[in-house]
Enzyme design. Structure first.
Site, PDB file in Angstrom:
ATOM      1  N   HIS A  91       0.764  -1.214   0.074  1.00  0.00           N
ATOM      2  CA  HIS A  91       0.024   0.069  -0.043  1.00  0.00           C
ATOM      3  C   HIS A  91       0.810   1.431  -0.085  1.00  0.00           C
ATOM      4  O   HIS A  91       2.098   1.140   0.528  1.00  0.00           O
ATOM      5  CB  HIS A  91      -0.870  -0.045   1.204  1.00  0.00           C
ATOM      6  CG  HIS A  91      -0.399   0.096   2.643  1.00  0.00           C
ATOM      7  ND1 HIS A  91      -0.094   1.214   3.074  1.00  0.00           N
ATOM      8  CD2 HIS A  91      -0.075  -0.761   3.479  1.00  0.00           C
ATOM      9  CE1 HIS A  91       0.374   0.931   4.257  1.00  0.00           C
ATOM     10  NE2 HIS A  91       0.507  -0.335   4.548  1.00  0.00           N
ATOM     11  N   ASP A  93      -0.407   4.348   1.004  1.00  0.00           N
ATOM     12  CA  ASP A  93      -0.570   5.493   2.017  1.00  0.00           C
ATOM     13  C   ASP A  93       0.271   5.205   3.142  1.00  0.00           C
ATOM     14  O   ASP A  93       0.551   4.151   3.374  1.00  0.00           O
ATOM     15  CB  ASP A  93      -2.009   5.802   2.173  1.00  0.00           C
ATOM     16  CG  ASP A  93      -2.644   4.227   2.879  1.00  0.00           C
ATOM     17  OD1 ASP A  93      -2.285   3.166   2.311  1.00  0.00           O
ATOM     18  OD2 ASP A  93      -3.550   4.221   3.617  1.00  0.00           O
ATOM     19  N   ASP A 125       6.469   1.077   6.613  1.00  0.00           N
ATOM     20  CA  ASP A 125       5.011   0.744   6.420  1.00  0.00           C
ATOM     21  C   ASP A 125       4.421   1.527   5.457  1.00  0.00           C
ATOM     22  O   ASP A 125       3.886   2.786   5.950  1.00  0.00           O
ATOM     23  CB  ASP A 125       4.456   0.810   7.676  1.00  0.00           C
ATOM     24  CG  ASP A 125       2.834   0.372   7.566  1.00  0.00           C
ATOM     25  OD1 ASP A 125       2.437  -0.295   6.823  1.00  0.00           O
ATOM     26  OD2 ASP A 125       2.292   0.692   8.577  1.00  0.00           O
ATOM     27  N   GLU A 156      -5.196   1.971   2.986  1.00  0.00           N
ATOM     28  CA  GLU A 156      -5.029   0.841   3.630  1.00  0.00           C
ATOM     29  C   GLU A 156      -5.074   1.238   5.498  1.00  0.00           C
ATOM     30  O   GLU A 156      -5.628   0.613   6.107  1.00  0.00           O
ATOM     31  CB  GLU A 156      -3.683  -0.174   3.466  1.00  0.00           C
ATOM     32  CG  GLU A 156      -3.683  -1.460   4.428  1.00  0.00           C
ATOM     33  CD  GLU A 156      -3.173  -1.330   5.559  1.00  0.00           C
ATOM     34  OE1 GLU A 156      -3.396  -2.523   6.339  1.00  0.00           O
ATOM     35  OE2 GLU A 156      -2.680  -0.401   6.073  1.00  0.00           O
ATOM     36  N   GLU A 157      -4.341   2.237   5.542  1.00  0.00           N
ATOM     37  CA  GLU A 157      -4.344   2.801   6.830  1.00  0.00           C
ATOM     38  C   GLU A 157      -5.401   3.477   7.439  1.00  0.00           C
ATOM     39  O   GLU A 157      -5.654   3.725   8.500  1.00  0.00           O
ATOM     40  CB  GLU A 157      -3.073   4.001   7.065  1.00  0.00           C
ATOM     41  CG  GLU A 157      -1.779   3.364   6.717  1.00  0.00           C
ATOM     42  CD  GLU A 157      -1.169   2.441   7.546  1.00  0.00           C
ATOM     43  OE1 GLU A 157      -1.947   2.044   8.422  1.00  0.00           O
ATOM     44  OE2 GLU A 157      -0.097   2.049   7.600  1.00  0.00           O
ATOM     45  N   HIS A 421       3.713   2.976  12.486  1.00  0.00           N
ATOM     46  CA  HIS A 421       2.610   3.930  13.347  1.00  0.00           C
ATOM     47  C   HIS A 421       3.093   5.084  14.231  1.00  0.00           C
ATOM     48  O   HIS A 421       2.315   5.807  14.758  1.00  0.00           O
ATOM     49  CB  HIS A 421       1.602   3.243  13.721  1.00  0.00           C
ATOM     50  CG  HIS A 421       0.763   2.544  12.686  1.00  0.00           C
ATOM     51  ND1 HIS A 421      -0.512   1.819  12.778  1.00  0.00           N
ATOM     52  CD2 HIS A 421       1.210   1.805  11.425  1.00  0.00           C
ATOM     53  CE1 HIS A 421      -1.035   1.403  11.846  1.00  0.00           C
ATOM     54  NE2 HIS A 421      -0.067   1.231  10.966  1.00  0.00           N
TER      55      HIS A 421
END
Length: 450
Positions: A91, A93, A125, A156-157, A421
């Site tokens: 992904h 994003d 990520d 996705e996030e 994150h």
């Protein structure tokens, strides 16, 4: 196309300067797809991924409109007649990177530190997954041994719309194996194939006690405060050990490789002297038990706080659910529990936010030994079967489209140091290189065996 594992490893190593230059360029794009953020960088990032795969020699790479969301990057690359189809996913994003997280370097400027890692939001990520897929295509070359589908997601996030799009267009995404490059092993150089994912369900709960704010001195002591009622409700979600205990919510035991406690302690950033939550093995607690988290609350901050009783408070809750459980049923159990908690007969309103289903890999699929062997050759050591407390909702949709397909969950996001994150997210370049080798060897071996 190269012939041996040593050839693939040498080719990957030679390609790494190009791979890392491309990773740097991607990290510099703040592709946060959360509501309220500027959409321009997300669209710019989508086009950058199209350009990335075109530079790898892929033809027909395009952006597909996803109703209600950001576009996905897609390509269908043909292989020899009768060959299997492998889908490569990552992904584009990323999570936000607010100053309040306490970054030691600018999050949108890739920075190399003395430990050799590359720091920046999305470096692990999941822009590491994007460049790993880019390099895999480069090493396979134009005479790739099978059909390859490229799929890169732009949200996705956050609340993704891709799952519904995939399920509505099964012919575009049907495959024999889906490689999800959006996870990682316990630590750098320690290969792990993830065979279970917890799901993620979420809701909001609003507590109301008064028609409007009132003076806390004049009315406090008899009139109930909404924040106090909310605290009482949230306290019912865990027992004295810290286990999540909600009627109807499933729990289990982990039967794979153990979670390494020093790795977990460093990755989780638990302060010295602070105890772990819960009971059972560490792997049980993070891979096979539910876990409720309060993600946020709407209430005054300390700078704005005044001497009043709050009439209402809203909290957003996320609950990780175990592999094998039904996401809809688990969310309903959580919501029913919240509705049943009414300290001082306060008004409680609960609303669904999302359901992300848990997943367990079918380890009997013939692709799994091929994946294990490829990873063993790339890392030079035996591979662990591990779980993950994280969620990747697309996996359930891919299984609906291709029920007999293998799902391979791996990547360069090591648990110990990646800090996905969080502040100072980072990736180890050697781990990206090993994943490039792993994916290339897997595709070749899987195609030869089918």
């Amino acid at each position: 196309m190269t012939d041996t594992a040593a050839d693939v490893t040498a080719a990957a190593k030679a390609l790494m300067p190009d791979v890392l230059d491309r990773l740097d360029a991607l990290v510099r794009i703040p592709s946060v797809a959360f509501p309220g953020f500027d959409p321009e960088p997300v669209h710019r990032m989508g086009q950058a991924v199209v350009d990335l795969f075109e530079a790898a020699g892929a033809e027909g790479v395009r952006l597909l409109d996803v109703p209600g969301g950001y576009p996905c990057v897609y390509a269908d690359l043909p292989g020899p007649d009768g060959s299997p189809t492998v889908l490569l996913y990552a992904h584009y994003d990323v999570q936000p990177a607010p100053e309040s997280q306490g970054w030691s370097t600018p999050p949108w400027e890739p920075t190399r530190k003395d430990d050799g890692r590359i720091y920046g939001r999305g470096a692990a990520d999941d822009k590491s997954g994007l460049v790993a897929n880019y390099a895999t295509l480069k090493l396979l070359g134009a005479d790739r041994p099978c059909r390859v589908i490229l799929l890169s997601e732009g949200e996705e996030e956050t609340i993704s719309h891709l799952e519904a799009f995939v399920e509505a267009n099964p012919d575009l995404f049907a495959c024999d194996a889906a490689v999800i490059a959006d996870i990682g092993g316990q630590e750098v150089g320690r290969p792990g194939l993830t065979v279970a994912l917890r799901g993620d369900v979420a809701c909001t709960v609003t507590v109301r006690t008064l028609e409007h704010p009132v003076h806390s001195g004049e009315f406090g002591g008899a009139a109930p405060d909404a924040m106090t009622a909310m605290i009482r409700i949230l306290d019912t979600l865990h027992d004295e050990n810290g286990d999540t205990v909600i009627p109807g919510v499933d729990s289990g035991r982990w039967d794979g490789a153990a979670m390494d406690e020093p790795v977990y302690r460093e990755g989780s950033a638990i302060l010295p002297g602070v105890d772990f939550l819960g009971t059972g093995s560490l792997a049980d607690r993070i891979w096979m038990k539910p876990s409720v988290t309060v993600l946020g609350m709407d209430l005054p901050n300390t700078a704005e706080a005044s001497n009043v009783l709050l009439p209402s408070v809203t909290a957003k809750l996320s609950m990780r659910i175990i592999p094998g459980s039904d996401g809809d049923a688990q969310l309903e159990a959580l919501m029913a529990h919240l509705r049943s908690q009414r300290p001082w007969n306060c008004v409680v309103e609960v609303e669904k936010v999302k359901v992300g289903h848990a997943f367990r890999v079918d380890e009997s699929h013939p692709a799994i030994p091929a994946a294990m062997d490829a990873m063993r050759q790339a890392y030079g050591r035996q591979v662990e079967s591990i779980g993950s407390g994280a969620s990747i909702p697309l996996v359930a949709s891919l299984k609906k489209v291709s029920p007999d397909a293998a799902i391979l969950l791996w990547g360069a996001e090591d648990t110990k140091q990646s800090r996905i994150h969080a502040s100072d997210e980072s990736v180890d370049p050697d781990e990206i290189e090993r994943m490039i080798v792993t994916q290339t060897l897997f595709i070749r071996e899987f195609a030869a065996a089918m």
